[in-house]
Design an enzyme around this catalytic site. Sequence first.
Site, PDB file in Angstrom:
ATOM      1  N   GLU A   1       0.799  -1.239   0.000  1.00  0.00           N
ATOM      2  CA  GLU A   1       0.000   0.000   0.000  1.00  0.00           C
ATOM      3  C   GLU A   1       0.831   1.289   0.000  1.00  0.00           C
ATOM      4  OE1 GLU A   1      -1.584  -2.664   0.729  1.00  0.00           O
ATOM      5  OE2 GLU A   1      -3.712  -2.367   0.368  1.00  0.00           O
TER       6      GLU A   1
ATOM      7  N   TYR B   1       3.438   1.990   2.041  1.00  0.00           N
ATOM      8  CA  TYR B   1       4.022   2.334   3.346  1.00  0.00           C
ATOM      9  C   TYR B   1       5.528   2.031   3.334  1.00  0.00           C
ATOM     10  CZ  TYR B   1      -0.770   2.837   5.155  1.00  0.00           C
ATOM     11  OH  TYR B   1      -2.069   3.240   5.388  1.00  0.00           O
TER      12      TYR B   1
ATOM     13  N   ARG C   1       2.343  -8.808   4.290  1.00  0.00           N
ATOM     14  CA  ARG C   1       1.422  -8.255   3.281  1.00  0.00           C
ATOM     15  C   ARG C   1       2.269  -7.695   2.162  1.00  0.00           C
ATOM     16  NH1 ARG C   1      -3.714  -5.172   4.169  1.00  0.00           N
ATOM     17  NH2 ARG C   1      -4.615  -5.120   2.086  1.00  0.00           N
TER      18      ARG C   1
ATOM     19  N   HIS D   1      -1.710   3.803  -1.725  1.00  0.00           N
ATOM     20  CA  HIS D   1      -2.805   4.713  -1.367  1.00  0.00           C
ATOM     21  C   HIS D   1      -2.931   5.875  -2.345  1.00  0.00           C
ATOM     22  CE1 HIS D   1      -4.215   2.604   2.012  1.00  0.00           C
ATOM     23  NE2 HIS D   1      -3.188   2.831   2.797  1.00  0.00           N
TER      24      HIS D   1
END
Length: 674
Positions: free
Chosen positions: A167, A169, A217, A255
């Site tokens: 995502e 990060y 993940r 994101h």
Amino acid sequence: MPSRYPHLFSPLDLGHCILPNRVLMGSMHTGLEDKKRDFPKLAAYFAERARGGVGLIVTGGIAPNVSGWVKPFAGKLSWSWEARKHRLVTDAVHAEGGRICMQVLHAGRYGYHPLAVAPSRVKSPITPFMPRELSDRGVERQIEDFAHCARLARDAGYDGVEIMGSEGYLINEFLAARTNHRQAPWGGSFENRLRFATEIVRRTRAAVGHDFILIFRLSMLELVEGGASIDEIIATAKAIEAAGASIINTGIGWHEARIPTIVTSVPRAAFSFVTARLKGEVSIPLVATNRINMPEVAEGILARGEADMVSMARPLLADPDWVRKARDGREAEINTCIACNQACLDHVFLNKPATCLVNPRACRETELNYTPAARRKRIAVVGAGPAGLACATVAAERGHDVTLFEAGDDIGGQFNLARRIPGKEEFEETLRYFRQRIGSTGVKLRLSEHVDAGSLERFDDIVLATGVVPRTPPIAGIDHPKVISYPDLLTGRRVAGSRVAVIGAGGIGFDVSEFLVQSRPSSTLEPARWLAEWGIDPTLHARGGIEGIVPEPETPQREVWLLQRTEGALGKRLGKTTGWVHRATLKRARVRMLGGVDYRRIDDIGLHIVIAGEERVLEVDHVIVCAGQESRRDLLVPLQSAGRAVHVIGGAEVAAELDAKRAIAQGSELAARL
Ligand code: FAD
Ligand code: NAP
Ligand code: SF4
């Protein structure tokens, strides 16, 4: 009886433990993780999901140190005293026979605070803070903090951790050349960029031992320019497995990506093909994610061998008993997540605790409870829109004798119009759920009965949930045959021509415009076609899944003008996490969006407007009015004058800023008190 979902309910052996089924409750920030005083609520929230039979729960993200905060004072675990409050959560879940992992999330440059760090000084387009570039020693410290955090999670009683590597990060930022401009040892070649992720997994495994679940993940489809190639993703997965992970979960999209990944218009299971691509490349279990919300969807993914587990986050917010209902063949009772984001993600972005549009008890399990009524009352609920449906079914569940009157020939009210919008077909699931609840709770449903005050004398309490009527704006020619109301258009009572103007650009104006430009319901849309429309490469050859791919052009059904009186961009008040998708969809369909419009008149030529001081005529076949609504509560005064106990909820109470979230919450809360 054999299960209808044999793959979903087959146990999964992880070596040191066996999960009872293939459902992983995916990580989702609720806002309750951030403050110690909210941990009793967090514990009750997870305990209810464990009782509902979820195979493995993952918490919302917890930072391994202050620089990893998502926002100032967000949940963090770096001291042993911080681990104590987590005991409430782990004990509550274990008492229900469940298992729970804590997600370790370092926000990296997505941190909404001045202490944010990153591999390089590259600001994200969605946060205002420039991150500080980590020194090589700083990188080492971050790795140690991940391992230390996981060790503390183990001490706090968790069954494992999920390391958030997707995502966009921190870990993902190290992996990607677009955000990692360093040289060796942590940047430069792909092998160097990969080192941060593998070192975290390796040292975490060493810190927690082998009898502890370690999920990673992994960013499998980045949906940004300069994203990973499929070869890099496979190589990362193999390295993560070798470093000691027990499970690989799927991450879809950074994101900052501008391709929808979870909103309701994304077809169900649209991204399972991504996880499937990794099957056979690693030997540890793989988890598929995104837009999996019903048992047949989950079972399909597992039966086709696309993944070993399915992750669902929002569907378990919507229904804590999802797993038990699926297992017992009671899927018709599932309160389905409609992927609206209105009460979960949109709340989190507004710093409000998450809850759920279709289940206002979510994250409020200690506050909102439907306990048996002290005295059985005769209750009339007038109006079977979302407010009336929620009120009637909760009141009946509590033991009241409830009659639900509806003037129309079906339940749903305005929601029944919403489900006709292409991309909002999921809304039908909520009506299916309420139909089922009406039956199971014993509500007496009286359709096609337009009640008046006189017909309600035998009831102890009367609930007015009579909703709203569309507003008719005072524009000259508003009664011209060219004018169509949105209910007439959406129910098919009238059909619009090929050139159409829409007056009003609120949620309904946007939806109606989508209805006008699209030729078919999204539910009939093959995921492959949806991927093509958004420019996603199903072969995964393109970097990030998008590089060099041109989205297939739309052929809009009609030429549409969407108008509002307010100056400036349209759609500013749409949902934080969904509004941009609606705007992008209309843009692709070449809808002309005009603000600062002064409506003059409607006649045989079309709609006459003034914009920026200039007169214009939109030569349209039809004008659709979506100018907001007004409350319908003509029954209130007669009932009050007769001294009756009357309650007003939903649109009948206040029409402004009304949505189904408020209607369902108000209906449920009132019914819990009656
Ligand atoms: P209503 O839905 O208006 O229901 C009132 C009911 O009362 C009606 O069925 C009516 O027939 C009945 N009634 C009235 N008078 C009487 C009487 N005297 N006797 C018997 N019955 C009576 N909301 C969201 O949150 N998210 C969305 O994405 C969304 N999309 C939408 C898209 C469209 C196209 C539309 C039209 C609406 C959308 N909404 C959305 C809004 C949402 O549907 C409404 O906020 C919600 O339906 C309001 O609920 P309510 O129960 O208060 O009233
Ligand atoms: P709305 O959001 O209040 O929008 C009404 C629109 O009509 C505005 O664009 C307003 O803009 C215009 N308007 C108001 N009075 C007018 C007048 N007298 N003449 C001409 N234009 C006028 O209401 P809505 O679109 O009807 O939606 C109703 C509710 O349903 C909303 O509150 C929304 O939350 C909910 N909903 C939500 C979604 C979602 O996706 N979450 C989707 C659909 C509906 P100007 O005043 O600038 O012209
Ligand atoms: Fe699903 Fe909407 Fe509930 Fe969020 S608020 S869990 S998206 S139904």
